[in-house]
Scaffold this motif. Sequence first.
Motif, PDB file in Angstrom:
ATOM      1  N   HIS A 294      18.904 -78.932 -11.701  1.00 10.85           N
ATOM      2  CA  HIS A 294      20.050 -79.784 -11.367  1.00 10.85           C
ATOM      3  C   HIS A 294      20.602 -80.464 -12.616  1.00 10.85           C
ATOM      4  O   HIS A 294      21.822 -80.594 -12.768  1.00 10.85           O
ATOM      5  N   GLY A 295      19.737 -80.901 -13.507  1.00 15.34           N
ATOM      6  CA  GLY A 295      20.240 -81.618 -14.672  1.00 15.34           C
ATOM      7  C   GLY A 295      19.261 -81.635 -15.832  1.00 15.34           C
ATOM      8  O   GLY A 295      18.090 -81.245 -15.707  1.00 15.34           O
ATOM      9  N   TRP A 296      19.769 -82.095 -16.974  1.00 16.20           N
ATOM     10  CA  TRP A 296      18.968 -82.277 -18.186  1.00 16.20           C
ATOM     11  C   TRP A 296      19.339 -83.609 -18.813  1.00 16.20           C
ATOM     12  O   TRP A 296      20.513 -83.962 -18.901  1.00 16.20           O
ATOM     13  N   SER A 297      18.332 -84.368 -19.247  1.00 18.36           N
ATOM     14  CA  SER A 297      18.548 -85.637 -19.927  1.00 18.36           C
ATOM     15  C   SER A 297      18.161 -85.511 -21.390  1.00 18.36           C
ATOM     16  O   SER A 297      17.004 -85.209 -21.716  1.00 18.36           O
ATOM     17  N   PHE A 298      19.134 -85.740 -22.267  1.00 19.85           N
ATOM     18  CA  PHE A 298      18.821 -85.764 -23.692  1.00 19.85           C
ATOM     19  C   PHE A 298      17.994 -86.999 -24.035  1.00 19.85           C
ATOM     20  O   PHE A 298      17.199 -86.970 -24.976  1.00 19.85           O
ATOM     21  N   LYS A 299      18.181 -88.083 -23.292  1.00 19.56           N
ATOM     22  CA  LYS A 299      17.419 -89.313 -23.560  1.00 19.56           C
ATOM     23  C   LYS A 299      15.956 -89.139 -23.168  1.00 19.56           C
ATOM     24  O   LYS A 299      15.046 -89.519 -23.908  1.00 19.56           O
ATOM     25  N   GLU A 300      15.722 -88.585 -21.978  1.00 21.25           N
ATOM     26  CA  GLU A 300      14.352 -88.437 -21.481  1.00 21.25           C
ATOM     27  C   GLU A 300      13.721 -87.106 -21.900  1.00 21.25           C
ATOM     28  O   GLU A 300      12.519 -86.906 -21.735  1.00 21.25           O
ATOM     29  N   LYS A 301      14.577 -86.204 -22.386  1.00 22.75           N
ATOM     30  CA  LYS A 301      14.126 -84.855 -22.742  1.00 22.75           C
ATOM     31  C   LYS A 301      13.388 -84.201 -21.574  1.00 22.75           C
ATOM     32  O   LYS A 301      12.266 -83.681 -21.706  1.00 22.75           O
ATOM     33  N   SER A 302      14.055 -84.210 -20.432  1.00 25.13           N
ATOM     34  CA  SER A 302      13.439 -83.660 -19.225  1.00 25.13           C
ATOM     35  C   SER A 302      14.503 -83.137 -18.279  1.00 25.13           C
ATOM     36  O   SER A 302      15.698 -83.448 -18.412  1.00 25.13           O
ATOM     37  N   HIS A 303      14.041 -82.369 -17.291  1.00 23.56           N
ATOM     38  CA  HIS A 303      14.892 -81.890 -16.204  1.00 23.56           C
ATOM     39  C   HIS A 303      14.733 -82.772 -14.964  1.00 23.56           C
ATOM     40  O   HIS A 303      14.875 -82.297 -13.839  1.00 23.56           O
ATOM     41  N   PHE A 304      14.441 -84.052 -15.173  1.00 19.72           N
ATOM     42  CA  PHE A 304      14.263 -85.001 -14.073  1.00 19.72           C
ATOM     43  C   PHE A 304      13.152 -84.497 -13.148  1.00 19.72           C
ATOM     44  O   PHE A 304      12.037 -84.298 -13.607  1.00 19.72           O
ATOM     45  N   ALA A 305      13.459 -84.261 -11.858  1.00 16.88           N
ATOM     46  CA  ALA A 305      12.425 -83.790 -10.928  1.00 16.88           C
ATOM     47  C   ALA A 305      12.213 -82.277 -11.005  1.00 16.88           C
ATOM     48  O   ALA A 305      11.424 -81.718 -10.255  1.00 16.88           O
ATOM     49  N   ALA A 306      12.930 -81.623 -11.904  1.00 16.90           N
ATOM     50  CA  ALA A 306      12.817 -80.170 -12.099  1.00 16.90           C
ATOM     51  C   ALA A 306      13.100 -79.404 -10.817  1.00 16.90           C
ATOM     52  O   ALA A 306      12.422 -78.426 -10.474  1.00 16.90           O
ATOM     53  N   ALA A 307      14.142 -79.838 -10.118  1.00 16.29           N
ATOM     54  CA  ALA A 307      14.483 -79.224  -8.835  1.00 16.29           C
ATOM     55  C   ALA A 307      15.451 -78.061  -9.007  1.00 16.29           C
ATOM     56  O   ALA A 307      16.421 -78.159  -9.762  1.00 16.29           O
ATOM     57  N   PHE A 308      15.175 -76.980  -8.276  1.00 18.69           N
ATOM     58  CA  PHE A 308      16.142 -75.892  -8.152  1.00 18.69           C
ATOM     59  C   PHE A 308      16.961 -76.160  -6.886  1.00 18.69           C
ATOM     60  O   PHE A 308      16.733 -75.574  -5.828  1.00 18.69           O
ATOM     61  N   TRP A 309      17.891 -77.083  -7.037  1.00 17.30           N
ATOM     62  CA  TRP A 309      18.694 -77.552  -5.902  1.00 17.30           C
ATOM     63  C   TRP A 309      19.695 -76.469  -5.490  1.00 17.30           C
ATOM     64  O   TRP A 309      20.377 -75.880  -6.322  1.00 17.30           O
ATOM     65  N   GLY A 310      19.793 -76.242  -4.189  1.00 20.03           N
ATOM     66  CA  GLY A 310      20.613 -75.154  -3.683  1.00 20.03           C
ATOM     67  C   GLY A 310      22.076 -75.240  -4.074  1.00 20.03           C
ATOM     68  O   GLY A 310      22.606 -74.352  -4.745  1.00 20.03           O
ATOM     69  N   ARG A 311      22.767 -76.318  -3.650  1.00 22.54           N
ATOM     70  CA  ARG A 311      24.205 -76.361  -3.894  1.00 22.54           C
ATOM     71  C   ARG A 311      24.514 -76.418  -5.392  1.00 22.54           C
ATOM     72  O   ARG A 311      25.505 -75.851  -5.840  1.00 22.54           O
ATOM     73  N   GLY A 312      23.659 -77.086  -6.161  1.00 18.80           N
ATOM     74  CA  GLY A 312      23.865 -77.105  -7.605  1.00 18.80           C
ATOM     75  C   GLY A 312      23.833 -75.706  -8.183  1.00 18.80           C
ATOM     76  O   GLY A 312      24.647 -75.334  -9.032  1.00 18.80           O
TER      77      GLY A 312
END
Length: 367
Positions: A200-218
């Motif tokens: 769903h997303g990437w954070s340059f600040k946290e250097k992570s994919h947040f919850a690392a979800a493969f969200w359907g609509r995204g």
Amino acid sequence: MKYTAADIDRYIDLYLNSFEKVLYEEDSQFMEGMKTRSLAGDDIRRYQFWEWTQGVGLYGVWKLYKETKDERYMNILTSYYERQLKIGLPSKNVNTVTPLLAMSFVAEETDNERYMEVCREWAAWIYADFPRTKEGGLQHITSDTLNEGELWDDTLFMTVLFLANMGRILGEKKYQDEAEYQFLLHIKYLTDRKTGLWYHGWSFKEKSHFAAAFWGRGNCWITAAIPEFLDLCPCSPSVEKFLKETWKRQAEALIQYQEPTGMWHTLIDDKTSYVESSATCGFAYGILKGAELGLAETDWVEAALKALEPIMEYTDETGVVNQVSYGTPMGHETKDFYKEIELKPMPYGQALAMLFFMECRKHISDF
């Protein structure tokens, strides 16, 4: 079950007849939040019916017009734009750009200079002044959230397609080049190398994919956006090949996670999450659109067409598509966040169903 062209047309008419009701249905949850969280501090009435939810829907109506040249579709579009221009447009961000994608096509089709001037202004802003992440990515700023240093998969459909289209219309190669770059950068940070699916997303600040979800609509925004982009503007051969291979890798993974019913889950790889209509329509549409460009395998087309029957079943007698997840912010800590998003009819559910069914018409002999 076999379906005829008349069956498909009947559902498209149902979706259209209910579209305006859904288009102008007030999102009280969003508007209540805007009272305290609006970043621009402008009149929140301007956001009431001018957001990504409406923008995706309007694009679906534009595609109907493009396919049929039926003036009733154009009338829905121009009535909407005239109404909203009188109210005034909201501040610029990823989501408020989205209604301009259809508007740019309408402006070109009707030679409407007033519409085109709005599109020129917003395209110039995206190119020169849009908030950026590291490496020049379009930061996913929304009406109520800054999302500093964040890339989201939604951005490509919601903002970058419009910029690419304005590059085509105006002959501004720099806009098309920028759109190319945004696709490449988002691929770099949001695709999963193991599966080909998108985070769903990437954070340059946290250097992570947040919850690392493969969200359907995204993910479905990508399945649809890449063929749409390739159809809109020419890319250099190497970029075109890279985008096509990225799309095929995602589509191949999607087929593996499709339910026997034809549906996909709101978390693609989690069968405990609910099946979801808008993502299903988006995947099926994107795969069939990719087939138009010669990208899809025969069995992928067959898989996409399997979604037709369950979406019909989720459509009520008035043409409203059910089993659609509400607007979904980033799941920061746990994938379970996505399972708890409420189900609610939304304009993008209608639009993605229309887009899917329109593409089905081109494959009518196949089912």
